[in-house]
Scaffold this motif. Structure first.
Motif, PDB file in Angstrom:
ATOM      1  N   PRO A 204       0.806  -1.229   0.000  1.00 11.23           N
ATOM      2  CA  PRO A 204       0.000   0.000   0.000  1.00 11.23           C
ATOM      3  C   PRO A 204       0.835   1.272   0.000  1.00 11.23           C
ATOM      4  CG  PRO A 204      -0.094  -1.069   2.151  1.00 11.23           C
ATOM      5  CD  PRO A 204       0.567  -2.031   1.217  1.00 11.23           C
ATOM      6  N   ILE A 205       2.017   1.239   0.641  1.00 14.62           N
ATOM      7  CA  ILE A 205       2.872   2.438   0.645  1.00 14.62           C
ATOM      8  C   ILE A 205       3.325   2.778  -0.769  1.00 14.62           C
ATOM      9  CG2 ILE A 205       5.117   3.341   1.376  1.00 14.62           C
ATOM     10  CD1 ILE A 205       4.736   1.808   4.015  1.00 14.62           C
ATOM     11  N   LEU A 206       3.851   1.778  -1.487  1.00 18.50           N
ATOM     12  CA  LEU A 206       4.301   2.018  -2.857  1.00 18.50           C
ATOM     13  C   LEU A 206       3.118   2.244  -3.789  1.00 18.50           C
ATOM     14  CD1 LEU A 206       7.199  -0.603  -3.137  1.00 18.50           C
ATOM     15  CD2 LEU A 206       7.357   1.867  -2.785  1.00 18.50           C
ATOM     16  N   GLY A 207       1.970   1.635  -3.448  1.00 20.59           N
ATOM     17  CA  GLY A 207       0.771   1.864  -4.248  1.00 20.59           C
ATOM     18  C   GLY A 207       0.300   3.303  -4.151  1.00 20.59           C
ATOM     19  N   LEU A 208       0.289   3.859  -2.936  1.00 21.22           N
ATOM     20  CA  LEU A 208      -0.090   5.264  -2.753  1.00 21.22           C
ATOM     21  C   LEU A 208       0.926   6.202  -3.418  1.00 21.22           C
ATOM     22  CD1 LEU A 208      -1.275   5.258   0.985  1.00 21.22           C
ATOM     23  CD2 LEU A 208      -2.699   5.638  -1.039  1.00 21.22           C
ATOM     24  N   TYR A 209       2.194   5.824  -3.332  1.00 22.33           N
ATOM     25  CA  TYR A 209       3.258   6.606  -3.974  1.00 22.33           C
ATOM     26  C   TYR A 209       3.040   6.669  -5.486  1.00 22.33           C
ATOM     27  CZ  TYR A 209       8.026   8.050  -5.209  1.00 22.33           C
ATOM     28  OH  TYR A 209       9.118   8.724  -5.708  1.00 22.33           O
ATOM     29  N   THR A 210       2.675   5.526  -6.064  1.00 17.50           N
ATOM     30  CA  THR A 210       2.402   5.465  -7.506  1.00 17.50           C
ATOM     31  C   THR A 210       1.143   6.240  -7.852  1.00 17.50           C
ATOM     32  OG1 THR A 210       3.414   3.257  -7.605  1.00 17.50           O
ATOM     33  CG2 THR A 210       2.024   3.910  -9.462  1.00 17.50           C
ATOM     34  N   HIS A 305      -8.435   2.595  -7.815  1.00 14.59           N
ATOM     35  CA  HIS A 305      -8.137   3.972  -8.214  1.00 14.59           C
ATOM     36  C   HIS A 305      -7.116   4.000  -9.355  1.00 14.59           C
ATOM     37  CE1 HIS A 305     -10.310   6.564  -5.363  1.00 14.59           C
ATOM     38  NE2 HIS A 305     -10.135   5.599  -4.473  1.00 14.59           N
ATOM     39  N   LEU A 306      -6.091   3.142  -9.267  1.00 19.73           N
ATOM     40  CA  LEU A 306      -5.088   3.098 -10.336  1.00 19.73           C
ATOM     41  C   LEU A 306      -5.730   2.658 -11.653  1.00 19.73           C
ATOM     42  CD1 LEU A 306      -2.063   1.501  -8.446  1.00 19.73           C
ATOM     43  CD2 LEU A 306      -2.187   3.828  -9.335  1.00 19.73           C
ATOM     44  N   GLN A 309      -7.714   5.470 -13.226  1.00 21.72           N
ATOM     45  CA  GLN A 309      -6.876   6.502 -13.832  1.00 21.72           C
ATOM     46  C   GLN A 309      -6.036   5.973 -14.986  1.00 21.72           C
ATOM     47  OE1 GLN A 309      -4.743   9.054 -11.196  1.00 21.72           O
ATOM     48  NE2 GLN A 309      -6.442   9.328  -9.787  1.00 21.72           N
ATOM     49  N   GLY A 310      -6.279   4.713 -15.366  1.00 22.98           N
ATOM     50  CA  GLY A 310      -5.551   4.131 -16.484  1.00 22.98           C
ATOM     51  C   GLY A 310      -4.116   3.783 -16.177  1.00 22.98           C
ATOM     52  N   MET A 311      -3.774   3.644 -14.890  1.00 27.24           N
ATOM     53  CA  MET A 311      -2.394   3.355 -14.490  1.00 27.24           C
ATOM     54  C   MET A 311      -2.172   1.886 -14.166  1.00 27.24           C
ATOM     55  SD  MET A 311      -2.028   6.707 -11.994  1.00 27.24           S
ATOM     56  CE  MET A 311      -0.307   6.463 -11.600  1.00 27.24           C
ATOM     57  N   LEU A 312      -3.221   1.099 -14.229  1.00 26.37           N
ATOM     58  CA  LEU A 312      -3.126  -0.326 -13.934  1.00 26.37           C
ATOM     59  C   LEU A 312      -4.099  -1.063 -14.851  1.00 26.37           C
ATOM     60  CD1 LEU A 312      -1.661  -2.202 -11.811  1.00 26.37           C
ATOM     61  CD2 LEU A 312      -3.813  -2.199 -10.551  1.00 26.37           C
ATOM     62  N   GLU A 313      -3.616  -2.116 -15.466  1.00 23.73           N
ATOM     63  CA  GLU A 313      -4.446  -2.879 -16.401  1.00 23.73           C
ATOM     64  C   GLU A 313      -4.966  -4.139 -15.710  1.00 23.73           C
ATOM     65  OE1 GLU A 313      -4.158  -5.058 -20.790  1.00 23.73           O
ATOM     66  OE2 GLU A 313      -2.583  -3.684 -20.118  1.00 23.73           O
ATOM     67  N   ILE A 314      -6.270  -4.201 -15.543  1.00 21.65           N
ATOM     68  CA  ILE A 314      -6.915  -5.378 -14.952  1.00 21.65           C
ATOM     69  C   ILE A 314      -7.657  -6.115 -16.059  1.00 21.65           C
ATOM     70  CG2 ILE A 314      -8.536  -6.217 -13.216  1.00 21.65           C
ATOM     71  CD1 ILE A 314      -6.146  -4.829 -11.996  1.00 21.65           C
TER      72      ILE A 314
END
Length: 587
Positions: A204-210, A305-306, A309-314
């Motif tokens: 979650p820390i790196l996820g929030l950072y991203t 959220h990612l 915003q188009g920052m993660l492909e599911i």
């Protein structure tokens, strides 16, 4: 990939070496030494083992998938567990440790007789073999296969990948559980628990950072300003995955079974050197469960959220346009962790999977050895002989589960059967044990009638009638609470019609020092305060509404705690008065 494999193998080997060093001098030929770690476990080992036993691939992946789809409301499975650990510490543990039991069915024997012990043992064994171990193997194989991309690495298909990972998990887990006993399992759990806590919180820390574009607090601001309703943990909306009443009627009862009467969990607490040490470990595990929300729920919301915003492909589910939420967590991990951290995370995940698997195997071995072999087949068997029987049956069970697990992917009926077994037995077993604790004159017949009624009622109403009671359609979590109340009513009726002539007194073996931990109540109230504060913050009073504020959250939390403390004092004084009255009447 090289860095990933090196960090994975390095941490896994470190856990194995430390576990061997910590247990090499133990006498595993004795029943107490093998099944209960010689009653020598410290609070930190108990806390770590309880925490990791509960967390496995199906929880990390599954609960985060639910959070991706439904938001923070699903965190109730974690947070309510912290409250039920208080019940374990104050209500069940003192009775368990005073009676010197090694299994939960053994406690039922003290209360309801030998036949109830055997009935409960067979139910637990059947549920572990069919409804738990194969699923842990399969879910672990799928998750690790995705994180490592085993298919691409070795050029094999999905089926072959599943077989490779199932065998690897089964063999390595079997070595810990069969040859090391409870202490080896508990020590490895503690080390892996530290690793999983570190790795899990990094996600979650790196996820929030991203999410914040390189700004941790910017990521948090995105979550609290864009779709803040995803952080609403209180199930007040019509489409809530867990409605607010479901937390009380269903989630609470299911967690009470899991944390207070489930052999795989309770066995860790039974291996403590004292009640104080056990209570300390259990309550610390409660705080770890509250912290677990950060790794079991928050990453799923971040992934949503990612994705938005188009920052993660599911990807979509095969043959469907619906998103495959089940892969949201491993996709997030692969996207945000560097290779060397991915390997460390996979090692910690591997440890979590092993922990759940080891717990099931060790509990199965204990039940077969103590409740079936030594109790029913050969009462005068030596300790070494009893341990050997447990090891043989555990080995055979591992082999059976390895064969069964890969077929779960193609056998919907088996998966349904596993879910059915656990749903049908959990609350009925807990209710029978609870009634035995609160009613000392209830006959064994009350236990048998209650158990049969509870399992039959839930199976019929949920799986046959689809939660339709004829006059109203109810949420399945509400049905759990209805079943609990009906069982209590049926058992109370039997107790009134056929009460025992004398109250049952659970024997005090004095095997363990049962002096309570002096700060147990302080820790418990701190845990309750944290629970209330978290839910007030993640409600329309706090983060999820523009009208919410920190002042309102603190005010509501304070009033709630005062009311709860007042109720506690009232109930405690009533119970003390009743105990004094009973003592006077007996003299």
């Amino acid at each position: 990939m090289t860095l990933t494999l090196v960090s994975f193998l390095g941490f896994t080997a470190l856990v194995a070496v430390i576990s061997w060093l910590k247990t090499r001098g133990d006498d595993l030929g004795r029943i107490s030494g093998y099944f209960l770690a010689g009653r020598s476990l410290s609070w930190i080992v108990i806390a770590g083992s309880l925490f990791l036993t509960n967390i496995s691939a199906e929880q990390l992946t599954g609960l985060n998938a639910n959070a991706f789809s439904n938001g923070a409301n699903v965190m109730a499975w974690e947070t309510v567990a912290a409250l039920t650990l208080i019940v374990l510490a104050f209500v069940f543990l003192p009775r368990y440790l005073r009676s010197g039991i090694g299994t939960v069915p053994q406690f039922l024997e003290h209360r309801y007789g030998r036949r109830m012990r055997l009935v409960a043992s067979f139910i637990f064994i059947y549920a572990i073999v069919i409804g738990f171990l194969p699923f842990v193997l399969y879910a672990g194989a799928i998750t690790l296969g995705q994180l490592f991309d085993i298919g691409t690495l070795f050029g094999i298909g999905q089926t072959a990948t599943t077989w490779v990972m199932v065998i690897a998990i089964g063999v390595v887990g079997g070595i810990y559980a069969v040859f090391g006993g409870l202490k080896a399992v508990a020590v490895s759990d503690t080390i892996n628990g530290v690793g999983l806590l570190i790795a899990g919180l990094l996600v979650p820390i790196l996820g929030l950072y991203t999410l914040g574009g390189g700004d941790l607090f910017g990521g948090w601001q995105v979550m609290t300003t864009q779709a803040p309703e995803r952080l609403n943990a209180v199930g007040t909306s019509a489409d809530a995955n867990i409605p607010w009443y479901g937390m009380i009627s269903g989630v609470l009862l299911i967690n009470l079974f899991y944390w207070c009467t489930n052999q795989a969990i309770v066995q860790r607490a039974l291996g403590a050197r004292s009640l104080a040490e056990s209570q300390k470990g259990v309550l610390v595990a409660g705080f770890l469960k509250m912290a677990g929300v950060l790794m079991l729920v928050l990453p799923g919301i971040i992934a949503w959220h990612l994705y938005q915003q188009g920052m993660l492909e599911i990807p979509s589910k095969p043959g469907s346009e619906a998103l495959n939420a089940d892969v949201a967590y491993p996709v997030l991990v692969r996207s945000i962790l560097p290779p060397w951290l991915t390997g460390f995370f996979c090692a910690a995940m591997f440890g979590a999977i092993l922990s759940s698997f080891n717990s099931g195997v060790n509990s199965l071995s204990t039940l077969i050895s103590l409740d079936i072999y030594k109790s029913l087949i050969k009462p005068n068997a030596t300790d070494r002989e009893t341990v050997r029987v447990g090891q043989l049956f555990a080995t055979a069970t591992i082999a059976i589960c390895i064969v069964i697990a890969p077929y779960i992917a193609n056998a919907d009926s088996l998966y349904t059967l596993m879910r059915t077994i656990m749903a049908v037995i959990n609350v009925p077993i807990f209710t029978v044990i609870l009634f035995g604790v609160i009613s000392k004159r209830a006959p064994a017949l009350a236990g048998y009638v209650g158990l049969v009624f509870g399992m039959a009622f839930f199976y019929l109403t949920h799986f046959v009638l689809g939660d339709d009671l004829g006059f109203v359609q109810v949420h399945w979590l509400l049905l759990v609470g209805i079943n609990f109340l009906l069982m209590l009513g049926v058992m109370t009726l039997v107790r009134l019609l056929k009460p025992l002539p004398e109250p049952v007194e659970i024997p005090d073996t004095r095997e363990v020092d049962t002096t309570p931990w002096r700060y147990a109540r302080h820790a418990s109230w701190s845990l309750v305060a944290l629970f209330v504060l978290v839910y007030a913050a993640l409600s329309p009073l706090g983060l999820t509404s523009p009208s919410g504020s920190f002042v309102i959250v603190l005010g509501v939390s304070g009033v709630t705690l005062l009311v709860l403390y007042g109720l506690y004092r009232l109930i405690a004084s009533r119970l003390r008065g009743k105990s004094a009255q009973v003592a006077r009447s007996s003299t």
